[in-house]
Design a protein around this motif. Structure first.
Motif, PDB file in Angstrom:
ATOM      1  N   THR A  33       0.811  -1.216   0.000  1.00 13.26           N
ATOM      2  CA  THR A  33       0.000   0.000   0.000  1.00 13.26           C
ATOM      3  C   THR A  33       0.841   1.261   0.000  1.00 13.26           C
ATOM      4  O   THR A  33       0.293   2.354  -0.074  1.00 13.26           O
ATOM      5  CB  THR A  33      -0.921   0.034   1.238  1.00 13.26           C
ATOM      6  OG1 THR A  33      -0.110   0.042   2.402  1.00 13.26           O
ATOM      7  CG2 THR A  33      -1.879  -1.131   1.248  1.00 13.26           C
ATOM      8  N   SER A  38      -5.638   4.521   3.154  1.00 11.95           N
ATOM      9  CA  SER A  38      -6.911   4.189   2.525  1.00 11.95           C
ATOM     10  C   SER A  38      -6.880   2.862   1.787  1.00 11.95           C
ATOM     11  O   SER A  38      -7.920   2.224   1.623  1.00 11.95           O
ATOM     12  CB  SER A  38      -7.308   5.284   1.530  1.00 11.95           C
ATOM     13  OG  SER A  38      -7.429   6.512   2.190  1.00 11.95           O
ATOM     14  N   LEU A  39      -5.730   2.447   1.313  1.00  7.75           N
ATOM     15  CA  LEU A  39      -5.658   1.247   0.472  1.00  7.75           C
ATOM     16  C   LEU A  39      -5.966  -0.068   1.186  1.00  7.75           C
ATOM     17  O   LEU A  39      -6.472  -0.986   0.535  1.00  7.75           O
ATOM     18  CB  LEU A  39      -4.313   1.183  -0.240  1.00  7.75           C
ATOM     19  CG  LEU A  39      -4.137   2.254  -1.318  1.00  7.75           C
ATOM     20  CD1 LEU A  39      -2.768   2.149  -1.972  1.00  7.75           C
ATOM     21  CD2 LEU A  39      -5.239   2.172  -2.362  1.00  7.75           C
ATOM     22  N   THR A  41      -8.442  -0.578   2.906  1.00  8.54           N
ATOM     23  CA  THR A  41      -9.879  -0.703   2.697  1.00  8.54           C
ATOM     24  C   THR A  41     -10.168  -1.343   1.347  1.00  8.54           C
ATOM     25  O   THR A  41     -11.074  -2.174   1.224  1.00  8.54           O
ATOM     26  CB  THR A  41     -10.547   0.688   2.775  1.00  8.54           C
ATOM     27  OG1 THR A  41     -10.209   1.281   4.015  1.00  8.54           O
ATOM     28  CG2 THR A  41     -12.043   0.589   2.630  1.00  8.54           C
ATOM     29  N   LEU A  42      -9.406  -1.002   0.335  1.00  8.54           N
ATOM     30  CA  LEU A  42      -9.567  -1.602  -0.985  1.00  8.54           C
ATOM     31  C   LEU A  42      -9.227  -3.095  -0.941  1.00  8.54           C
ATOM     32  O   LEU A  42      -9.906  -3.913  -1.557  1.00  8.54           O
ATOM     33  CB  LEU A  42      -8.689  -0.873  -1.999  1.00  8.54           C
ATOM     34  CG  LEU A  42      -8.855  -1.253  -3.463  1.00  8.54           C
ATOM     35  CD1 LEU A  42     -10.275  -0.992  -3.928  1.00  8.54           C
ATOM     36  CD2 LEU A  42      -7.868  -0.460  -4.309  1.00  8.54           C
ATOM     37  N   LEU A  45     -12.060  -4.800   0.623  1.00  9.02           N
ATOM     38  CA  LEU A  45     -13.166  -4.884  -0.330  1.00  9.02           C
ATOM     39  C   LEU A  45     -12.963  -6.064  -1.277  1.00  9.02           C
ATOM     40  O   LEU A  45     -13.902  -6.822  -1.542  1.00  9.02           O
ATOM     41  CB  LEU A  45     -13.295  -3.578  -1.124  1.00  9.02           C
ATOM     42  CG  LEU A  45     -14.368  -3.587  -2.216  1.00  9.02           C
ATOM     43  CD1 LEU A  45     -15.757  -3.737  -1.610  1.00  9.02           C
ATOM     44  CD2 LEU A  45     -14.268  -2.324  -3.058  1.00  9.02           C
ATOM     45  N   ALA A  46     -11.750  -6.244  -1.773  1.00  4.41           N
ATOM     46  CA  ALA A  46     -11.464  -7.388  -2.646  1.00  4.41           C
ATOM     47  C   ALA A  46     -11.710  -8.697  -1.899  1.00  4.41           C
ATOM     48  O   ALA A  46     -12.276  -9.641  -2.450  1.00  4.41           O
ATOM     49  CB  ALA A  46     -10.019  -7.331  -3.152  1.00  4.41           C
ATOM     50  N   LEU A  96      -4.392  -7.439  -3.993  1.00  4.78           N
ATOM     51  CA  LEU A  96      -5.824  -7.518  -4.300  1.00  4.78           C
ATOM     52  C   LEU A  96      -6.212  -8.917  -4.782  1.00  4.78           C
ATOM     53  O   LEU A  96      -7.250  -9.450  -4.375  1.00  4.78           O
ATOM     54  CB  LEU A  96      -6.198  -6.466  -5.346  1.00  4.78           C
ATOM     55  CG  LEU A  96      -6.095  -5.016  -4.889  1.00  4.78           C
ATOM     56  CD1 LEU A  96      -6.274  -4.070  -6.070  1.00  4.78           C
ATOM     57  CD2 LEU A  96      -7.100  -4.718  -3.791  1.00  4.78           C
TER      58      LEU A  96
END
Length: 171
Positions: A33, A38-39, A41-42, A45-46, A96
């Motif tokens: 990251t 913030s990443l 969170t991504l 999400l994945a 991810l």
């Protein structure tokens, strides 16, 4: 049912590993990251999208294949996710992919376990499923605590208790 608790403990270490307790990323995803808060969170999400996809398809898989084979496939996906750990720690895209693969393995594993328990004793199905749910929640709780420890973030976990608990310490 203890197998379910151990599987979920491994599955849900992602939360602690990802630095989901509110600080800058630490542990496995820090380099992936670039320290961006913030990443993670991504990445989560994945993981969640993968879990949803696995759960949606788990029933269909159990209808077509033996539950043991489906569980073995889910564990093979978890092993693949573990194999993806080294590249996932260096860049966002592999992180991810790893999170999504890990999520699919998480989503698939519950339904075949429930199917096996119901087949074991249909008359006791409500009790067996209740006990299985309790075992899964124990695994989820332990996974978060162990994930924080493994990620090298002991300051995020209380150490004054004999069990792992996530808690932010004041600075």
């Amino acid at each position: 049912m203890s197998k379910g608790a151990f599987v979920d403990c491994g599955d849900f270490e992602k939360f602690g590993e990802c630095g989901a307790f509110g600080d800058a990323p630490s542990g496995a995803e820090q380099d992936a990251t670039g320290g961006n808060e913030s990443l993670p969170t991504l990445i989560l999400l994945a993981w969640g999208v993968g879990t949803l996809a696995g759960n949606i398809n788990a029933g269909r898989l159990v209808d077509r294949h033996d539950s043991a084979r489906v569980l073995t496939g889910a564990l093979a996906l978890a092993a693949l996710a573990l194999a993806l750990t080294p590249p996932a720690t260096r860049a966002l895209a592999p992180a991810l992919v790893r999170a999504a693969v890990w999520g699919v393995s998480v989503g698939v594993s519950v339904v075949p376990q429930q199917h096996r328990l119901i087949a074991l004793s249909p008359a006791a199905a409500p009790v067996l499923l209740g006990l299985n749910s309790s075992a899964l929640y124990i695994g989820v709780a332990l996974g978060g605590g162990f994930g924080g420890r493994v990620a090298g973030a002991p300051s995020r976990c209380r150490t004054d208790r004999p069990w792992p608990t996530a808690r932010r310490h004041p600075a």
